[in-house]
Motif scaffolding. Structure first.
Motif, PDB file in Angstrom:
ATOM      1  N   ILE A 181     -26.063 101.234 -18.901  1.00 35.48           N
ATOM      2  CA  ILE A 181     -24.875 101.151 -19.448  1.00 35.48           C
ATOM      3  C   ILE A 181     -24.928  99.693 -19.589  1.00 35.48           C
ATOM      4  N   ASP A 182     -24.557  99.246 -19.863  1.00 36.67           N
ATOM      5  CA  ASP A 182     -24.137  97.794 -19.956  1.00 36.67           C
ATOM      6  C   ASP A 182     -22.776  98.039 -20.200  1.00 36.67           C
ATOM      7  N   ARG A 183     -21.819  98.361 -19.615  1.00 36.74           N
ATOM      8  CA  ARG A 183     -20.216  98.482 -19.890  1.00 36.74           C
ATOM      9  C   ARG A 183     -19.506  97.065 -20.637  1.00 36.74           C
ATOM     10  N   ASP A 184     -20.237  95.738 -20.487  1.00 35.68           N
ATOM     11  CA  ASP A 184     -19.555  94.734 -21.518  1.00 35.68           C
ATOM     12  C   ASP A 184     -19.594  94.921 -22.615  1.00 35.68           C
ATOM     13  N   THR A 185     -20.646  95.593 -23.205  1.00 36.08           N
ATOM     14  CA  THR A 185     -21.377  95.616 -25.094  1.00 36.08           C
ATOM     15  C   THR A 185     -20.863  96.718 -25.727  1.00 36.08           C
ATOM     16  N   ILE A 186     -20.484  97.207 -24.986  1.00 35.18           N
ATOM     17  CA  ILE A 186     -20.041  98.971 -25.603  1.00 35.18           C
ATOM     18  C   ILE A 186     -18.904  98.862 -26.652  1.00 35.18           C
ATOM     19  N   ALA A 187     -19.553  98.961 -28.148  1.00 33.39           N
ATOM     20  CA  ALA A 187     -19.000  98.266 -29.346  1.00 33.39           C
ATOM     21  C   ALA A 187     -18.716 100.031 -29.890  1.00 33.39           C
ATOM     22  N   ALA A 188     -17.594  99.996 -31.159  1.00 33.23           N
ATOM     23  CA  ALA A 188     -17.983 101.481 -31.810  1.00 33.23           C
ATOM     24  C   ALA A 188     -17.076 100.749 -32.948  1.00 33.23           C
ATOM     25  N   SER A 189     -17.535 101.497 -34.133  1.00 32.67           N
ATOM     26  CA  SER A 189     -17.185 101.970 -35.500  1.00 32.67           C
ATOM     27  C   SER A 189     -16.613 102.741 -36.567  1.00 32.67           C
ATOM     28  N   LEU A 190     -16.014 102.849 -36.682  1.00 30.32           N
ATOM     29  CA  LEU A 190     -15.105 104.136 -37.413  1.00 30.32           C
ATOM     30  C   LEU A 190     -15.023 103.710 -38.510  1.00 30.32           C
ATOM     31  N   LYS A 191     -15.450 105.459 -39.362  1.00 30.47           N
ATOM     32  CA  LYS A 191     -16.214 105.422 -41.065  1.00 30.47           C
ATOM     33  C   LYS A 191     -15.672 106.630 -41.178  1.00 30.47           C
ATOM     34  N   ASN A 192     -15.284 106.895 -42.000  1.00 35.11           N
ATOM     35  CA  ASN A 192     -15.555 108.401 -42.941  1.00 35.11           C
ATOM     36  C   ASN A 192     -14.320 109.126 -41.261  1.00 35.11           C
TER      37      ASN A 192
END
Lengths: 139, 138
Positions: free
Chosen positions: B107-118
């Protein structure tokens, strides 16, 4: 004491659509569909439910007399790209839950709100169903 | 083959299963319970996606941290009570969510992204392209 409780009048939950849901909801013998909480006072009732991932347009709420029906669909995540499941704990599919409250609901005044995956349905009691105070007069 | 180890023991679900009757008491008297959120794990050629149910949690209630190979999610929902009303029947309790995941090596630890919906949090974990190094032999 007992008759003062509204709890007894609040619930009579009839279930439908058992076969639509998979996952932990059935595994834990939970009702077939999302979990609900029911809040009451003399003025009416509020149903809340945790339905993360359910879109507004996939919800169908029907109110009639004392009954409230909540229908919906929670879609699978894996519809896009070439993604595959390694693990699946979240239930998906169609659900329908029907609640029979101990009060007549003013269907025209019902309001529903969906925020952060939590549904809140406000169900005002119909005016004719509300408790009335009776004044006792002495002779 | 499941690359991502799911560290379920790290966080105990202290909430009772719904329907056992104590959920009603929980929601009213113990708002500080911690729950283990349900998770789906998806994988593709170049990424993993964690899909986590955290209903009731606003953006600012999410705390996502990576330390070495451990990803920790802590989420705090807004209050689950309804003003001026009594809880007459309950199937769920409202409380904090917490879960930790052990990340695989790729895993590339620097590019972890998260999004929240509903009320659903999607965490995207990109895989690193393995750098090949040719060793010359003298």
């Amino acid at each position: 004491m007992y008759w003062n409780r509204l709890a007894a009048m609040a619930v009579n939950d009839t279930q439908k659509g058992t076969n639509h849901l998979i996952g932990r909801m059935i595994a834990r013998q939970r009702p077939a569909g999302p979990a609900f909480n029911i809040w009451v006072n003399d003025e009416g009732a509020v149903l809340t439910s945790e339905i993360p991932g359910v879109e507004l347009q996939d919800l169908d709420i029907t109110v009639s007399g004392k009954s409230v029906s909540v229908k919906g669909i929670r879609k699978d995540e894996s519809t896009e790209k070439e993604e595959r499941y390694s693990r699946k704990e979240r239930a998906s599919g169609e659900f329908e839950r029907i609640f029979r409250l101990g009060m007549e609901i003013d269907a025209a005044a019902v309001q529903a709100r969906l925020a952060n995956g939590v549904l809140e349905i406000r169900l005002p009691r119909s005016e004719k169903d509300k408790p009335r105070k009776i004044t006792v007069t002495a002779d | 083959m499941e690359h991502m180890h799911n560290d379920t023991n790290a966080t105990q679900n202290t909430g009772c299963s719904a329907g056992c009757g104590c959920a009603a008491k929980d929601a009213e008297k113990h708002p500080a319970r911690t729950y283990l959120p349900a998770v789906d794990l998806l994988h593709s050629q170049d990424a993993y996606t964690l899909v986590v149910d955290i209903p009731g949690v606003p953006h600012e209630g999410i705390d996502l941290q990576v330390e070495k190979n451990t990803l920790t999610l802590r989420a705090t929902p807004t209050e689950g009570t309804v003003a001026d009303m009594r809880l007459a029947y309950a199937e769920y309790g409202v409380g904090r969510y917490e879960r930790t995941f052990t990340l695989p090596e790729d895993i590339d630890r620097d590019t972890i992204a998260a999004s929240l919906k509903n009320g659903v949090l999607r965490i995207t974990l990109s895989k690193v392209v393995p750098a090949t190094k040719r060793i010359s032999i003298n």
